[in-house]
Design a protein around this motif. Structure first.
Motif, PDB file in Angstrom:
ATOM      1  N   TYR A 145     -11.578  10.011  -8.727  1.00 56.02           N
ATOM      2  CA  TYR A 145     -13.049   9.629  -8.057  1.00 56.02           C
ATOM      3  C   TYR A 145     -13.705  10.658  -7.947  1.00 56.02           C
ATOM      4  O   TYR A 145     -15.349   9.973  -7.994  1.00 56.02           O
ATOM      5  N   HIS A 192       0.754  -1.084   0.452  1.00 61.15           N
ATOM      6  CA  HIS A 192       0.137   0.131  -0.540  1.00 61.15           C
ATOM      7  C   HIS A 192       0.936   1.317  -0.283  1.00 61.15           C
ATOM      8  O   HIS A 192       0.453   1.841  -1.042  1.00 61.15           O
ATOM      9  N   LYS A 252      -3.816   6.096  -7.539  1.00 63.24           N
ATOM     10  CA  LYS A 252      -4.929   6.384  -6.359  1.00 63.24           C
ATOM     11  C   LYS A 252      -5.054   8.045  -6.276  1.00 63.24           C
ATOM     12  O   LYS A 252      -4.341   8.372  -4.892  1.00 63.24           O
ATOM     13  N   ARG A 270     -14.977   4.342 -17.358  1.00 65.60           N
ATOM     14  CA  ARG A 270     -14.031   4.218 -16.132  1.00 65.60           C
ATOM     15  C   ARG A 270     -12.997   5.005 -17.658  1.00 65.60           C
ATOM     16  O   ARG A 270     -13.086   5.327 -18.505  1.00 65.60           O
ATOM     17  N   GLU A 325     -13.879  -1.539 -14.038  1.00 69.13           N
ATOM     18  CA  GLU A 325     -13.429  -2.327 -12.308  1.00 69.13           C
ATOM     19  C   GLU A 325     -15.151  -1.464 -11.805  1.00 69.13           C
ATOM     20  O   GLU A 325     -15.514  -0.921 -12.616  1.00 69.13           O
ATOM     21  N   GLY A 326     -14.983  -1.850 -10.509  1.00 68.54           N
ATOM     22  CA  GLY A 326     -16.112  -1.371  -9.576  1.00 68.54           C
ATOM     23  C   GLY A 326     -15.752   0.531  -9.431  1.00 68.54           C
ATOM     24  O   GLY A 326     -14.592   1.244  -9.682  1.00 68.54           O
ATOM     25  N   SER A 327     -16.390   1.198  -8.750  1.00 73.19           N
ATOM     26  CA  SER A 327     -16.626   2.515  -8.668  1.00 73.19           C
ATOM     27  C   SER A 327     -14.617   2.882  -8.019  1.00 73.19           C
ATOM     28  O   SER A 327     -14.193   3.574  -7.536  1.00 73.19           O
ATOM     29  N   GLY A 328     -14.795   1.182  -6.604  1.00 74.18           N
ATOM     30  CA  GLY A 328     -13.876   1.248  -5.412  1.00 74.18           C
ATOM     31  C   GLY A 328     -13.395   0.087  -5.514  1.00 74.18           C
ATOM     32  O   GLY A 328     -12.583  -0.412  -4.437  1.00 74.18           O
ATOM     33  N   GLU A 329     -13.383  -0.728  -6.236  1.00 71.40           N
ATOM     34  CA  GLU A 329     -12.512  -2.414  -6.853  1.00 71.40           C
ATOM     35  C   GLU A 329     -12.384  -2.734  -8.245  1.00 71.40           C
ATOM     36  O   GLU A 329     -13.411  -2.015  -8.966  1.00 71.40           O
ATOM     37  N   ILE A 337      -4.593  -4.599  -4.972  1.00 73.66           N
ATOM     38  CA  ILE A 337      -3.907  -5.475  -3.654  1.00 73.66           C
ATOM     39  C   ILE A 337      -4.344  -6.751  -3.385  1.00 73.66           C
ATOM     40  O   ILE A 337      -4.252  -7.238  -3.337  1.00 73.66           O
ATOM     41  N   THR A 338      -6.066  -6.289  -2.987  1.00 69.88           N
ATOM     42  CA  THR A 338      -6.951  -7.410  -3.123  1.00 69.88           C
ATOM     43  C   THR A 338      -6.830  -8.436  -4.126  1.00 69.88           C
ATOM     44  O   THR A 338      -6.534  -9.285  -4.796  1.00 69.88           O
ATOM     45  N   ARG A 339      -6.984  -7.474  -5.539  1.00 74.17           N
ATOM     46  CA  ARG A 339      -7.317  -8.392  -7.016  1.00 74.17           C
ATOM     47  C   ARG A 339      -5.774  -9.236  -6.993  1.00 74.17           C
ATOM     48  O   ARG A 339      -5.487 -10.059  -7.143  1.00 74.17           O
ATOM     49  N   GLY A 361     -10.932  -5.502  -2.826  1.00 74.24           N
ATOM     50  CA  GLY A 361     -10.685  -3.932  -2.402  1.00 74.24           C
ATOM     51  C   GLY A 361     -10.843  -3.938  -1.042  1.00 74.24           C
ATOM     52  O   GLY A 361     -11.596  -4.854   0.012  1.00 74.24           O
ATOM     53  N   THR A 362      -9.695  -2.997  -1.214  1.00 77.98           N
ATOM     54  CA  THR A 362      -9.620  -2.944   0.530  1.00 77.98           C
ATOM     55  C   THR A 362     -10.610  -2.792   1.046  1.00 77.98           C
ATOM     56  O   THR A 362     -11.252  -3.478   2.503  1.00 77.98           O
TER      57      THR A 362
HETATM   58  C1  LIG Z   1     -10.874   2.572  -8.837  1.00 77.53           C
HETATM   59  C2  LIG Z   1     -10.491   1.056  -7.777  1.00 77.53           C
HETATM   60  N1  LIG Z   1     -10.432   0.180  -7.897  1.00 77.53           N
HETATM   61  C3  LIG Z   1      -9.680  -0.756  -7.338  1.00 77.53           C
HETATM   62  C4  LIG Z   1      -9.425  -1.095  -5.546  1.00 77.53           C
HETATM   63  C5  LIG Z   1      -9.064  -2.001  -5.058  1.00 77.53           C
HETATM   64  O1  LIG Z   1      -8.147  -1.986  -5.270  1.00 77.53           O
HETATM   65  P1  LIG Z   1      -7.386  -2.551  -3.944  1.00 77.53           P
HETATM   66  O2  LIG Z   1      -7.554  -3.592  -3.905  1.00 77.53           O
HETATM   67  O3  LIG Z   1      -5.914  -2.435  -3.491  1.00 77.53           O
HETATM   68  O4  LIG Z   1      -7.799  -1.597  -2.184  1.00 77.53           O
HETATM   69  C6  LIG Z   1     -10.028   0.630  -5.390  1.00 77.53           C
HETATM   70  C7  LIG Z   1      -9.778   0.686  -4.215  1.00 77.53           C
HETATM   71  O5  LIG Z   1      -8.541   1.010  -3.487  1.00 77.53           O
HETATM   72  C8  LIG Z   1     -10.578   1.277  -6.084  1.00 77.53           C
HETATM   73  O6  LIG Z   1     -10.344   2.890  -5.958  1.00 77.53           O
END
Ligand SMILES: Cc1ncc(COP(=O)(O)O)c(C=O)c1O
Length: 306
Positions: free
Chosen positions: A164, A57, A159, A148, A193-197, A219-221, A255-256
């Motif tokens: 965002y 991170h 990030k 996206r 991707e998702g909005s935050g995943e 990082i979760t991916r 996602g985190t």
């Molecule tokens: C746009 C986006 N994609 C993917 C992720 C997943 O990333 P991570 O698994 O590192 O949290 C996030 C979250 O940080 C994100 O904001």
């Protein structure tokens, strides 16, 4: 409301939660040039606590800052220490950590040279982002009408704060329409991707996720791909279309914040049986075992709080 903690680390010192204020002419507030992270700390099986993949991170925080030309005025280790101490000083044994690098006030306009580069680290208790129920039973997703970012319009490997706006628009659109999370397509129409995943699908026992081209390298991916390798689940990182989600046997977000959240429906089509599938469950279980310190093979992903 974010549950308040006692202290926030701001520019090298701890200040009281309510005193962590910035000037309205802070450059990042106007133009969005900043970098941030979302990190989780979990209680572990042995009664301790550990930050999950702290190094990666903080690496990404530095990479994001580098992309937008911000020189973080601290070393990698100083930021790691600030994160550990922010958890400790607030007595948090589990929670979410939000480091942010931003441009302070001083000059205005797009090209500024003398404004301070500021850093803050806050932490608080935060449960499942898409709900406990969502983690267990799956959520309902919808493809957003907002694409996206194009890879040459916003820098998707970072990030970066301003990126965002796009995510917020997508999230609002689908939540207002009654869904839980947005799926965003890239500018060529493929699932990004998702909005935050990040997004995974499973078909005929094969795991698939979008390539890194236009997405945040989650990082979760990366953790899921490593887990898949360990569990002998075949996978590929290649583009797929929205109808491949419709006919997938399983689908999940990573996602985190979202951790591993199954998707039971997308665009009003049931995904598979409409319940979290066997591969999703195996990966979810392996992931939660790792973050809780139950898998010695992945102990190197845990930054144990002393
Ligand atoms: C746009 C986006 N994609 C993917 C992720 C997943 O990333 P991570 O698994 O590192 O949290 C996030 C979250 O940080 C994100 O904001």
């Amino acid at each position: 409301m974010v549950p308040k903690t006692k202290k926030i680390w701001l520019d090298g010192k701890f200040v009281d939660w309510d005193a962590a204020q910035v000037h309205v002419l802070s450059h990042t507030l106007h133009y969005g040039v900043g970098a941030f992270e979302g990190i989780r700390c979990y209680r572990t099986e042995d009664g301790g606590s550990a930050i999950f993949r702290l190094k990666e991170h903080v690496d990404r925080l530095f990479a994001s800052a580098h992309i937008v030309l911000l020189a973080i005025p601290y070393s990698h280790e100083e930021i790691c220490q600030a994160i550990r101490k922010t958890l400790a000083v607030n007595g948090l044994t589990e929670g979410y950590v939000r480091p942010i690098v931003f441009i302070g006030d001083g000059e205005m306009g797009l090209f500024v040279k003398t404004n301070p580069i500021r850093v803050a680290v806050a932490a608080w208790a935060w449960g499942a982002y898409l709900g406990e129920e969502g983690i267990k039973k799956g959520i309902r997703a919808k493809v957003s009408s907002f694409n996206r970012h194009h890879v040459n319009a916003a820098m998707t490997k970072g990030k970066i704060n301003g990126n965002y706006v796009n995510s917020v628009l997508a999230k609002w659109e689908v939540v207002k329409a009654g869904y839980d999370e947005a799926v965003m397509l890239d500018t060529e129409g493929y699932v990004a991707e998702g909005s935050g995943e990040n997004i995974f699908i499973v078909r005929n026992g094969f795991l698939q996720t979008s390539p890194l081209t236009s997405i945040l390298p989650g990082i979760t991916r990366d953790s899921v791909l490593t887990i898949a390798r360990k569990l002998d689940i075949p996978f590929k990182e290649s583009r797929f279309t929205r109808d491949e989600m419709y006919i997938a046997d399983e689908m999940f977000f990573t996602g985190t914040a979202a951790e591993i959240t199954p998707v039971r429906e997308v665009d009003d089509r049931r995904v598979g049986t409409g319940k979290p599938g066997p591969i999703t469950k195996r990966i979810q279980e392996a992931f939660f075992d790792i973050v809780r310190g139950k898998d010695a093979l992945f102990a190197h992903w845990l930054d144990v709080l002393k």
